[in-house]
Design a protein around this motif. Structure first.
Motif, mmCIF file in Angstrom:
data_model
loop_
_atom_site.group_PDB
_atom_site.id
_atom_site.type_symbol
_atom_site.label_atom_id
_atom_site.label_comp_id
_atom_site.label_asym_id
_atom_site.label_seq_id
_atom_site.Cartn_x
_atom_site.Cartn_y
_atom_site.Cartn_z
ATOM 1 N N UNK A 109 0.830 -1.194 0.000
ATOM 2 C CA UNK A 109 0.000 0.000 0.000
ATOM 3 C C UNK A 109 0.873 1.256 0.000
ATOM 4 N N UNK A 110 0.564 2.198 -0.897
ATOM 5 C CA UNK A 110 1.275 3.472 -0.929
ATOM 6 C C UNK A 110 0.337 4.656 -1.146
ATOM 7 N N UNK A 111 -0.809 4.450 -1.783
ATOM 8 C CA UNK A 111 -1.721 5.541 -2.102
ATOM 9 C C UNK A 111 -2.974 5.465 -1.242
ATOM 10 N N UNK A 112 -3.762 6.540 -1.271
ATOM 11 C CA UNK A 112 -5.005 6.551 -0.523
ATOM 12 C C UNK A 112 -5.914 5.417 -0.967
ATOM 13 N N UNK A 113 -5.999 5.184 -2.259
ATOM 14 C CA UNK A 113 -6.833 4.078 -2.746
ATOM 15 C C UNK A 113 -6.342 2.751 -2.216
ATOM 16 N N UNK A 114 -5.019 2.556 -2.178
ATOM 17 C CA UNK A 114 -4.459 1.301 -1.650
ATOM 18 C C UNK A 114 -4.870 1.082 -0.199
ATOM 19 N N UNK A 115 -4.690 2.107 0.645
ATOM 20 C CA UNK A 115 -5.004 1.956 2.063
ATOM 21 C C UNK A 115 -6.496 1.746 2.273
ATOM 22 N N UNK A 116 -7.319 2.451 1.510
ATOM 23 C CA UNK A 116 -8.763 2.272 1.657
ATOM 24 C C UNK A 116 -9.184 0.852 1.299
ATOM 25 N N UNK A 117 -8.637 0.327 0.222
ATOM 26 C CA UNK A 117 -8.972 -1.048 -0.160
ATOM 27 C C UNK A 117 -8.495 -2.044 0.889
ATOM 28 N N UNK A 118 -7.329 -1.786 1.472
ATOM 29 C CA UNK A 118 -6.818 -2.711 2.482
ATOM 30 C C UNK A 118 -7.711 -2.722 3.720
ATOM 31 N N UNK A 119 -8.201 -1.555 4.135
ATOM 32 C CA UNK A 119 -9.149 -1.541 5.250
ATOM 33 C C UNK A 119 -10.431 -2.283 4.892
ATOM 34 N N UNK A 120 -10.875 -2.162 3.644
ATOM 35 C CA UNK A 120 -12.068 -2.905 3.229
ATOM 36 C C UNK A 120 -11.837 -4.401 3.365
ATOM 37 N N UNK A 121 -10.655 -4.867 2.995
ATOM 38 C CA UNK A 121 -10.337 -6.286 3.128
ATOM 39 C C UNK A 121 -10.374 -6.711 4.599
ATOM 40 N N UNK A 122 -9.742 -5.945 5.459
ATOM 41 C CA UNK A 122 -9.705 -6.300 6.878
ATOM 42 C C UNK A 122 -11.102 -6.252 7.490
ATOM 43 N N UNK A 123 -11.862 -5.198 7.180
ATOM 44 C CA UNK A 123 -13.200 -5.082 7.750
ATOM 45 C C UNK A 123 -14.158 -6.147 7.226
ATOM 46 N N UNK A 124 -13.812 -6.807 6.141
ATOM 47 C CA UNK A 124 -14.672 -7.875 5.636
ATOM 48 C C UNK A 124 -14.542 -9.152 6.459
#
Length: 542
Positions: free
Chosen positions: A232-247
């Motif tokens: 993860x390096x960009x805002x989109x990357x971090x947002x997607x990673x949180x979506x994965x964890x919250x799933x």
């Protein structure tokens, strides 16, 4: 009670605010920050999305609550009908979200209700703060959008300011690398009774790539998009990673069961970074990356409005009171620290390591902590924070390498912290720590070279939820660590969490463990229990 209408304009202003730190000294750096954070258009430029048009469940990421006060608590959710896409399936349009708070799970005893706008600037996250609630009271909450209703969350407020009755229970957790295994421990934590708050001590997510089957989860049914298979390096990357964890269903269950109080460590941004100094990123791009990571952190956790990020800064250290029983000083040991000396790993300390002005917390946070202790009237002063405070040696004869990323790498800062606690008359200090993927129970000594020196408090280190994969009760260095560190009373290498129960007389720590995380469903057990008696610091086994 509906959130004030001025909040919408405040959120939009916060979303457009750029970094105020030195990254803005050059035009190219400014552009780098703007591109790295990828700020969207103001919300007022887009018409609201008709909730009736949402044809998929928008509550795929669950609900959460956090930072309880005697009269309020934060309620959180993020709308994501398609969580693994950049816009979450909402076409970057604002959406009206209705919320309810009740005294019972069936919502027959309504307490508060209102509506709030989920703005695309904040990735359709909402942070609702109902006020004028009753202290030490359990509440239930839910959200509605169109025909969709969220899962029901359960939360509770803190005791009243002068309340010293009864007991409190906290759960300490840390380090949940999705790619290293299942969050089984969090599923068990969701079923623990009478937890006043979960204390997450950092590494809520990891920046490392996750392959299509979830790494060591090796789940062929996942088939994750390629967007996750990179750092993860960009805002989109971090947002997607949180979506994965919250799933993750166990993480969702633990959030829905108890209010959370969170702080970060390094992996929410990048491994072993120190303030504005990256561990691996190009320095000229790092603050843009940090701004993106901090923004996504706020969007995805139940934090109060004062924790909204400002560019690459976020005011994370804060103080919460649980009546007269406990004062919690939640520290930020990452954003304000000096760079590690002699590298990031275990090294023999150098003259630079011992420099008296080196800091882990920064001067402002050090003063804030010392002043808070001076004014504290709590029986127990709890300090949730990131890295191990007590000294750790990995051998019985010198020279002794120490962890440069932990407080061992900042001995003058540790001395100032312990001196501040002693000057303030703190009698019952309990430091709660994560980071190291093992359980420790330790006495904090005034002088770690003198086993007979005064015990200043206790340190309860929780192991990881999943990071490091399956663990063992006695790692290979188990006996060496216990021999080399006589203030260490317990060491276990399995995954799990720590339950901390306290009243006016004593604090009890129960070290909960699961034997494996690379497959789901492992049972939980208590590996050890310790007590520390009020006015007589030090850990005794039960």
């Amino acid at each position: 009670m509906t959130q004030p209408s001025s909040a919408d304009s405040e959120y939009r202003a916060a979303a457009r605010q750029l970094c105020r730190r030195r990254l803005l000294t050059g035009t190219a750096a400014t552009v780098s920050l703007a591109l790295g954070v990828n700020l969207p258009r103001p919300a007022h430029a887009a018409a609201k999305l008709d909730p009736a048009r949402i044809d998929k469940d928008p509550f795929t990421l669950g609900v959460a609550s956090g930072d309880p006060l005697p009269d309020s608590v934060v309620l959180w959710t993020r709308l994501a009908p398609d969580p693994y896409t950049p816009d979450s399936g909402l076409d970057r349009q604002p959406v009206t979200v209705n919320w309810e708070l009740a005294g019972d799970e069936r919502f027959t005893r309504g307490v508060r209700r209102g509506s709030v706008t989920a703005h695309p600037e904040f990735h359709h996250a909402v942070h609702v703060v109902p006020e004028n609630l009753q202290p030490r009271t359990r509440y239930y909450y839910r959200f509605r959008v169109g025909r969709w209703t969220s899962p029901v969350g359960r939360t509770r407020t803190a005791p009243a300011t002068g309340d010293s009755s009864g007991s409190l229970r906290f759960a300490a957790v840390s380090c949940q690398a999705y790619h290293d295994g299942y969050f089984t421990a969090l599923g068990h934590l969701a079923r623990e009774e009478d937890v006043d708050a979960v204390l997450h001590l950092g590494d809520y997510l990891y920046e490392y790539a996750v392959d299509a089957h979830g790494g060591d989860r090796a789940d062929p049914s996942l088939n994750l998009p390629d967007a996750f298979n990179k750092e993860t390096t960009t805002l989109e990357d971090y947002r997607l990673r949180y979506a994965l964890y919250h799933s993750d269903p166990d993480l969702q269950a633990a959030h829905a069961a108890h209010p959370w109080i969170v702080t970060w460590d390094d992996h929410e941004v990048e491994n072993n970074y120190a303030d504005e100094t990256p561990d691996g990123s190009p320095p000229e791009a790092f603050l843009a990356r940090r701004a993106a990571a901090y923004r996504a952190y706020y969007e995805n956790l139940p934090l109060r409005p004062p924790q909204q990020p400002s560019g690459s800064s976020l005011q994370l250290y804060r103080r919460l009171h649980f009546g007269r029983l406990a004062q919690l000083d939640i520290l930020d040991g990452r954003q304000h620290r000096d760079d590690q000396s002699a590298g990031d790993g275990w090294q023999v300390p150098t003259d630079e390591t011992g420099r008296p002005d080196r800091t882990m917390l920064g001067s402002a946070q050090e003063r804030w902590l010392a002043d808070g202790w001076k004014s504290s009237n709590a029986v127990w002063n709890l300090v949730p924070q990131q890295t191990v405070l007590s000294r750790r040696r990995d051998r019985t004869t010198g020279p002794y390498p120490l962890s440069m990323d932990a407080w061992d790498g900042y001995p003058a800062a540790r001395r100032r912290l312990l001196d501040a606690a002693r000057t303030a008359g703190v009698k019952n200090l309990a430091v709660l720590t994560g980071d190291v993927h093992v359980h420790y129970a330790m006495d904090i000594k005034e002088d770690f070279d003198d086993t007979g020196s005064r015990t200043a408090g206790v340190e309860l280190v929780t192991t990881s939820v999943a990071s490091g994969g399956d663990g063992v009760a006695k790692p290979g260095d188990w006996q060496t660590f216990l021999d080399a560190n006589p203030h260490m009373k317990f060491y276990d290498g399995r995954r799990g969490y720590v339950l901390v129960t306290l009243d006016r007389r004593r604090l009890r720590a129960d070290y909960r463990t699961v034997d494996l995380v690379t497959r789901p469903g492992a049972p939980v057990a208590t590996a050890a229990s310790f007590v520390s008696r009020a006015g007589d610091p030090g850990l005794e086994p039960l």
